[in-house]
Design an enzyme around this catalytic site. Structure first.
Site, PDB file in Angstrom:
ATOM      1  CG  ASP A 137     131.123   6.386  35.020  1.00  0.00           C
ATOM      2  OD1 ASP A 137     131.877   6.773  35.938  1.00  0.00           O
ATOM      3  OD2 ASP A 137     130.796   7.104  34.064  1.00  0.00           O
ATOM      4  CG  HIS A 169     136.002   4.791  44.513  1.00  0.00           C
ATOM      5  ND1 HIS A 169     135.573   4.700  43.217  1.00  0.00           N
ATOM      6  CD2 HIS A 169     136.716   5.947  44.592  1.00  0.00           C
ATOM      7  CE1 HIS A 169     136.022   5.740  42.529  1.00  0.00           C
ATOM      8  NE2 HIS A 169     136.710   6.514  43.337  1.00  0.00           N
ATOM      9  CG  LEU A 227     131.886 -15.417  37.305  1.00  0.00           C
ATOM     10  CD1 LEU A 227     131.158 -15.204  35.973  1.00  0.00           C
ATOM     11  CD2 LEU A 227     131.223 -14.575  38.386  1.00  0.00           C
TER      12      LEU A 227
END
Ligand code: FPP
Length: 225
Positions: free
Chosen positions: A12, A29, A123
């Site tokens: 956030d 972003h 991962l």
């Protein structure tokens, strides 16, 4: 010491960062993608097996169309540009959420990334897109009912998007906001939650490592004494 298998993150603060430094939410972003890469690399170093990132919620459709298009394009470009790096790094990409209503072009790139990284095992990065936890749980219950099975924890878990993925050990939320925003409500039942004041593009390797160390020092007793 507590091993860390799964870290979930609510990334956030991109919009605020962009407005503050570049007078554009979208610039935030874009900057946020760098933090995604930092966290992915550090997760590999720390031998974390799963990283789940909240990239777009079902509520995010309320944003201006221009911002939504920018976010989808950003993700698409990331997947195309970084695919070789992801493969080399041993990263397996998976998407969770109601994916069918996303733009077809994006879906095609998502499938390409999932396919090309499917055999990787260092991962697993789960990217939550058009994700909403309440509808995930409702869907699970509908499937169980349809198959005339019992409502049990196991049956619910087997019908969530996160089937076969251990529940997160840690949830990190950046951006100085302390709520879950309909993210992994079932899966976070015993997760340690860390809230970070910094905005996501400012979150760095040291901040991430600090949370991992804090977690390791906790004594987790899951209701026992
Ligand atoms: C929340 O910040 C962030 C998002 C809704 C998008 C997160 C997406 C990325 C970081 C890019 C995704 C890319 C990859 C590779 C996973 P916000 O816009 O709600 O910030 P605000 O609270 O300041 O408005």
């Amino acid at each position: 010491m507590n091993p860390i298998k799964h870290v979930a993150i609510i990334m956030d603060g991109n919009g605020r960062w962009g407005e503050k430094y570049k007078n554009s939410r979208n610039a935030g972003h874009k900057a946020g993608v760098n933090t995604v890469e930092i966290v992915m690399n550090e997760s590999i170093k720390k031998k974390i097996q799963y990283l789940t990132l909240y990239a777009f919620s079902t509520e995010n459709w309320k944003r201006p169309k221009k911002e939504i298009t920018f976010l989808f394009t950003l993700l698409e470009n990331f997947l195309i540009k970084k695919i070789d790096q992801l493969i080399k790094g041993g990263i397996k990409i998976r998407f969770i959420g109601n994916l069918k209503i996303l733009p077809k072009k994006l879906q095609k790139t998502m499938k390409m990334a999932e396919k090309k990284t499917s055999i990787n095992n260092k991962l697993e990065v789960n990217i939550a897109l058009n994700y909403g936890s309440k509808s995930e749980i409702i869907n699970a219950i509908k499937v169980i009912n349809k198959n005339q099975k019992k409502i049990t924890e196991k049956n619910i878990e087997d019908n969530l998007y996160t089937k076969n993925i251990p529940n997160p050990d840690i949830l990190i939320r950046t951006g100085n906001t302390q709520r879950l925003s309909n993210f992994l409500l079932w899966q976070l039942a015993y997760t340690e939650i860390f809230f970070e004041k910094k905005l996501w593009p400012d979150f760095n390797k040291k901040d991430f490592k600090n949370f991992l160390n804090k977690f390791k020092s906790l004594k987790r007793n899951f209701g026992l004494i």
